[in-house]
Design an enzyme around this catalytic site. Structure first.
Site, PDB file in Angstrom:
ATOM      1  N   ASP A  71       1.049  -1.312   0.047  1.00 61.41           N
ATOM      2  CA  ASP A  71       0.099   0.052   0.130  1.00 61.41           C
ATOM      3  C   ASP A  71       1.155   1.243   0.009  1.00 61.41           C
ATOM      4  O   ASP A  71       1.655   1.524   1.173  1.00 61.41           O
ATOM      5  CB  ASP A  71      -1.102  -0.054   1.349  1.00 61.41           C
ATOM      6  CG  ASP A  71      -1.876   1.175   1.364  1.00 61.41           C
ATOM      7  OD1 ASP A  71      -1.887   1.845   0.290  1.00 61.41           O
ATOM      8  OD2 ASP A  71      -2.363   1.064   2.078  1.00 61.41           O
TER       9      ASP A  71
ATOM     10  N   ASP B  13      -2.428   6.550  -5.762  1.00 60.34           N
ATOM     11  CA  ASP B  13      -2.389   5.587  -4.862  1.00 60.34           C
ATOM     12  C   ASP B  13      -2.619   4.050  -5.488  1.00 60.34           C
ATOM     13  O   ASP B  13      -3.470   4.151  -6.257  1.00 60.34           O
ATOM     14  CB  ASP B  13      -3.572   6.169  -3.855  1.00 60.34           C
ATOM     15  CG  ASP B  13      -3.823   5.196  -2.792  1.00 60.34           C
ATOM     16  OD1 ASP B  13      -2.889   4.820  -1.927  1.00 60.34           O
ATOM     17  OD2 ASP B  13      -5.200   4.548  -2.435  1.00 60.34           O
TER      18      ASP B  13
END
Length: 579
Positions: free
Chosen positions: A132, A330
């Site tokens: 992530d 992201d």
């Protein structure tokens, strides 16, 4: 699902491709695994990136179709979490060898994230971790699970064999910042939560991290989770790639120079890669843009979007629309979030280009969808993004649409037990349901035990239960979406949208009068909800205001080599990074 382009490419006045023609039948992923054939896949330091719910995944044997509503609701929760983190942060964005890790994409931590397998400890234990770019801390579940541990694919890590505790008085513990939760017998403790209510709490420790047989990081600092809850779907934890002192990027800076890249697979049937360090064999066509810096986000990677082109035509969007809220890239957000002014222009241009196709109902947050069940091919306008530094990126066809998989709507299930006919089953279901909704702050109605209410400040929501059917009623969209996201995490639910019939009674929402109307004229009649086959929707959604943080999601990143040169303050995008 994926789109394959054919040899039909309409060109604009300047000789540039303005649209793609794709086969609708090719939108479905293959039932068999097809490893990447890119140059990256054959280099010595390369490990695969695999879609967690696809045929290449080692974590599942019989992948189930994705619950699209659940994915999109969790995506919305993640976006809220990122935007709250960015607005509350007081720090700014921060401006060898090469090793590739296997990353496997799945529905975890709020959305369709990806996982990698690394080794921890001595001797090393292979663990599958979600990666992530929006999270700083690397952590894994650890024995003896003092609080609770969810089910994971591999055995839970035993820190007693080789891990060392980090002391509360150490610099490393202080670098946890807001993630530091206290001390236990002089051992540093951490606590981290995510947008979908997933969380991990435990001890901060060190041990060996093995990325590849010849790449071992001594004294790697990570969280040893003792109380873990959430939607990690078999993964053992999370590997943090954000721009932060405790992330794996900074901890391995001496070896890899704060440089990493990844390519996300275009389909569950294909593989990609995650790479640490520069690699001479990487995609040569990478174009670099500067990483943005703005004072309210410290852990995210900022980018500057300058414009959008649809079908060869640059949209008329003032530059201030994109600069007002800024934007980040992201790896964990599925659907790209745009300023509403920009999204409105994109939607109008896209709908005009797709005017010959039948529109389908909205799919959760996606309001522009098409029913392609009767189409053999579909012509899609090319969408391109312009970034700072003169970087212009034509999205791959796989990076334009969110596809709702068809083919399951005619299947039936053999009934083994009926919750409606067995008193014991009905009672057990109610007790389970009651416990779950109470844990989320709902209170039971004094006069009717099947009606619940939750109040949060000035916001409120009602929940009505009829056997296994649930009706939500609220005037606030945020608390409604938060509740649906929570319920989808606890139960396998299907969002049927705005209610028009309840127990055979037709209702109508008159927003102009702020009231529900029951015409009592239609009587009782059966209701049939049918999913739209081959439903496709552009993978973009609007923020609430132009001033909100924009997010360039992972759907648009598919097949691109995404390169993070953190020390050089650059981010690169290269086409055809993987299959």
């Amino acid at each position: 699902m994926i789109c394959f382009t054919h040899k039909s490419y309409p060109y604009g006045v300047e000789g540039k491709i303005t649209s793609y023609t794709t086969s609708v039948s090719s939108l479905l992923p293959s039932p068999s695994c097809s490893p990447s054939t890119s140059k990256a896949s054959i280099r010595k330091s390369t490990l695969e990136v695999i879609h967690k719910h696809g045929p290449c995944s080692p974590l599942v044997q019989d992948p189930n179709p994705l619950n699209h509503i659940k994915v999109l609701l969790q995506d919305e929760s993640r976006v809220k979490w990122i935007q709250s983190q960015s607005s509350n942060s007081s720090d700014g964005l921060k401006a060898s060898a090469a090793v590739r890790l296997p990353a496997k994409s799945g529905i975890t931590i709020g959305t369709g994230n990806y996982v990698v397998t690394v080794g921890l400890g001595t001797p090393k234990k292979d663990l599958t971790l979600t990666f992530d770019t929006g999270s700083p801390l690397t952590w894994t579940q650890c024995e003896p699970c003092i609080g609770s541990c969810y089910n994971q694919a591999e055995p839970i890590f035993n820190p007693s064999q080789s891990s060392s505790n980090i002391l509360c008085t150490s610099t490393s513990c202080s670098q946890l910042g807001g993630l530091r939760s206290g001390c236990s017998r002089s051992t540093c403790q951490y606590s981290i939560g995510y947008g979908d209510q997933s969380s991990s709490m435990g001890f901060f420790v060190t041990d060996k991290l093995t990325i590849a047989p010849t790449d071992v990081i001594d004294k790697f600092e990570f969280g040893c989770g003792q109380n873990n809850q959430g939607l990690f779907v078999g993964a053992a934890g999370l590997i943090g790639l954000s721009d932060d002192k405790i992330s794996i990027v900074e901890q391995t800076a001496a070896k890899y120079g704060t440089y990493f890249s990844y390519c996300l697979p275009s389909s569950p049937s294909y593989t990609g890669h995650l790479t640490f360090g520069k690699d001479g064999g990487a995609v040569s066509s990478v174009s670099f843009m500067p990483l943005s810096t703005f004072p309210r986000s410290s852990q995210f990677y900022g980018i500057s979007i300058l414009g959008i082109t649809v079908g060869g035509n640059r949209l008329s969007i003032p530059s201030t629309v994109f600069s007002s809220g800024g934007a980040i890239i992201d790896s964990g957000t599925v659907i790209t979030r745009l300023p509403p002014t920009a999204y409105s222009a994109l939607r109008t241009a896209f709908r005009n280009a797709m005017a010959n196709y039948t529109m389908a109902p909205a799919l959760s947050i996606l309001d522009t969808c098409y029913d392609c069940s009767k189409e053999s091919t579909i012509t899609v306008p090319l969408i391109a993004f312009s970034f700072a530094g003169g970087v212009n990126v034509d999205l791959d066809p796989n990076g334009i649409f969110w596809f709702k998989e068809a083919g399951k709507e005619h299947m039936v299930c053999k009934l083994r037990r009926s919750i409606y006919g067995l008193k014991q089953a009905s009672r057990q279901w109610y007790l389970k349901f009651d416990k779950v909704v109470r844990s989320f702050g709902f209170k039971e109605n004094t006069f009717d035990q099947y009606i619940y209410m939750k109040v949060s400040g000035s916001k409120y929501i009602f929940l009505v239960l009829y056997v296994d059917d649930i009706l939500f009623a609220s005037r606030d969209v945020d608390i409604l979406n938060d509740t649906k996201s929570f319920m989808s995490a606890k139960f396998d639910i299907k969002d049927l949208g705005e209610a028009s019939f309840v127990l055979g009674i037709e209702i109508h929402c008159d927003r102009s009068e702020s009231m529900l109307v029951n015409p009592l004229t239609k009587g009782l009649r059966p209701i049939l909800f049918k999913e739209h086959a081959s439903q496709v929707c552009p993978a973009f959604a609007p923020n609430r205001a132009d001033s909100n943080l924009g997010i360039y999601g992972n759907t648009q990143q598919k097949t691109f080599e995404v390169v993070y040169d953190v020390a050089g303050r650059k981010l690169g995008l290269g086409s055809n990074g993987c299959s």
